[in-house]
Design a protein around this motif. Sequence first.
Motif, short mmCIF file in Angstrom:
data_model
loop_
_atom_site.label_atom_id
_atom_site.label_comp_id
_atom_site.label_asym_id
_atom_site.label_seq_id
_atom_site.Cartn_x
_atom_site.Cartn_y
_atom_site.Cartn_z
N THR A 133 10.13 2.04 4.26
CA THR A 133 8.69 2.04 4.46
C THR A 133 7.99 2.17 3.11
O THR A 133 8.58 2.60 2.12
CB THR A 133 8.25 3.22 5.33
N CYS A 134 6.72 1.83 3.08
CA CYS A 134 5.93 2.00 1.88
C CYS A 134 5.68 3.49 1.68
O CYS A 134 5.45 4.23 2.64
CB CYS A 134 4.60 1.26 2.02
N THR A 135 5.72 3.93 0.45
CA THR A 135 5.50 5.35 0.15
C THR A 135 4.06 5.63 -0.25
O THR A 135 3.74 6.76 -0.63
CB THR A 135 6.44 5.83 -0.97
N GLY A 136 3.19 4.63 -0.16
CA GLY A 136 1.79 4.81 -0.54
C GLY A 136 1.10 5.87 0.30
O GLY A 136 1.29 5.92 1.51
N GLN A 137 0.33 6.70 -0.35
CA GLN A 137 -0.44 7.71 0.35
C GLN A 137 -1.67 8.08 -0.46
O GLN A 137 -1.69 7.89 -1.67
CB GLN A 137 0.39 8.95 0.66
N VAL A 138 -2.68 8.54 0.23
CA VAL A 138 -3.89 9.02 -0.44
C VAL A 138 -4.20 10.39 0.15
O VAL A 138 -4.23 10.57 1.36
CB VAL A 138 -5.07 8.03 -0.31
N LEU A 139 -4.36 11.37 -0.74
CA LEU A 139 -4.65 12.75 -0.33
C LEU A 139 -6.14 13.02 -0.51
O LEU A 139 -6.68 12.72 -1.57
CB LEU A 139 -3.84 13.73 -1.18
N THR A 140 -6.77 13.57 0.50
CA THR A 140 -8.20 13.86 0.41
C THR A 140 -8.46 15.29 0.88
O THR A 140 -7.63 15.90 1.55
CB THR A 140 -9.04 12.92 1.28
N ASP A 141 -9.64 15.78 0.55
CA ASP A 141 -10.08 17.05 1.12
C ASP A 141 -11.23 16.79 2.09
O ASP A 141 -12.11 17.62 2.28
CB ASP A 141 -10.47 18.05 0.03
N ALA A 142 -11.21 15.62 2.70
CA ALA A 142 -12.26 15.21 3.65
C ALA A 142 -12.24 16.11 4.88
O ALA A 142 -11.20 16.64 5.27
CB ALA A 142 -12.04 13.76 4.07
N ALA B 11 -11.00 6.28 1.12
CA ALA B 11 -9.83 5.46 0.79
C ALA B 11 -10.20 3.99 0.71
O ALA B 11 -9.66 3.26 -0.13
CB ALA B 11 -8.73 5.68 1.83
N ALA B 12 -11.13 3.55 1.54
CA ALA B 12 -11.56 2.14 1.52
C ALA B 12 -12.16 1.78 0.16
O ALA B 12 -11.99 0.66 -0.31
CB ALA B 12 -12.56 1.88 2.63
N LEU B 13 -12.82 2.73 -0.47
CA LEU B 13 -13.38 2.48 -1.80
C LEU B 13 -12.29 2.30 -2.85
O LEU B 13 -12.55 1.76 -3.92
CB LEU B 13 -14.31 3.62 -2.20
N GLN B 14 -11.08 2.74 -2.54
CA GLN B 14 -9.93 2.59 -3.44
C GLN B 14 -9.07 1.39 -3.05
O GLN B 14 -7.99 1.20 -3.60
CB GLN B 14 -9.07 3.86 -3.41
N GLY B 15 -9.51 0.60 -2.06
CA GLY B 15 -8.77 -0.59 -1.66
C GLY B 15 -7.92 -0.45 -0.41
O GLY B 15 -7.26 -1.39 0.00
N TRP B 16 -7.91 0.74 0.20
CA TRP B 16 -7.15 0.94 1.42
C TRP B 16 -7.84 0.24 2.58
O TRP B 16 -9.05 0.11 2.60
CB TRP B 16 -7.01 2.43 1.73
N ASP C 144 -3.07 2.64 8.73
CA ASP C 144 -3.69 2.53 7.40
C ASP C 144 -2.72 1.82 6.46
O ASP C 144 -1.50 1.98 6.58
CB ASP C 144 -4.00 3.92 6.85
N TYR C 145 -3.29 1.03 5.52
CA TYR C 145 -2.46 0.28 4.59
C TYR C 145 -2.98 0.44 3.17
O TYR C 145 -4.18 0.34 2.93
CB TYR C 145 -2.44 -1.21 4.97
N CYS C 146 -2.06 0.68 2.24
CA CYS C 146 -2.42 0.85 0.83
C CYS C 146 -2.91 -0.48 0.26
O CYS C 146 -2.73 -1.53 0.88
CB CYS C 146 -1.21 1.36 0.04
N PRO C 147 -3.54 -0.45 -0.91
CA PRO C 147 -4.08 -1.69 -1.50
C PRO C 147 -3.04 -2.79 -1.68
O PRO C 147 -3.33 -3.96 -1.44
CB PRO C 147 -4.64 -1.22 -2.84
N THR C 148 -1.84 -2.44 -2.09
CA THR C 148 -0.81 -3.44 -2.32
C THR C 148 -0.37 -4.09 -1.01
O THR C 148 -0.30 -5.30 -0.90
CB THR C 148 0.39 -2.82 -3.04
N CYS C 149 -0.10 -3.28 0.01
CA CYS C 149 0.39 -3.81 1.29
C CYS C 149 -0.71 -4.51 2.09
O CYS C 149 -0.42 -5.40 2.87
CB CYS C 149 0.99 -2.70 2.12
N SER C 150 -1.95 -4.12 1.87
CA SER C 150 -3.05 -4.74 2.62
C SER C 150 -3.51 -6.04 1.98
O SER C 150 -4.33 -6.76 2.55
CB SER C 150 -4.23 -3.78 2.73
N GLY C 151 -3.03 -6.31 0.77
CA GLY C 151 -3.41 -7.54 0.09
C GLY C 151 -4.67 -7.42 -0.75
O GLY C 151 -5.14 -8.40 -1.30
N SER C 152 -5.22 -6.22 -0.87
CA SER C 152 -6.44 -6.06 -1.66
C SER C 152 -6.14 -5.81 -3.13
O SER C 152 -7.05 -5.71 -3.94
CB SER C 152 -7.33 -4.95 -1.09
N SER C 153 -4.86 -5.68 -3.47
CA SER C 153 -4.47 -5.49 -4.87
C SER C 153 -3.08 -6.09 -5.06
O SER C 153 -2.23 -5.97 -4.19
CB SER C 153 -4.44 -4.01 -5.23
#
Length: 75
Positions: free
Chosen positions: A17-26, A36-41, A49-58
Amino acid sequence: MSARITLHCNTTWRYGTCTGQVLTDAATVEDARTAAALQGWRSHPDGRDYCPTCSGSSSTSRPTTVLHITPGGAR
């Protein structure tokens, strides 16, 4: 008390699996996904949810991102 909402990339392959993750204090999952969407997620309506690389935005992989969000919009 504090909480942390972590979004994990839901991309899976045959042997891993992809190891991409985003940690927030939301305060909410919606706030975390908005930040996360502002970072390309990308988030799908089914809750995945998909990281920028897997979602095709980066085209480049990104390191784990930590986003600090202040509740109530105060900066």
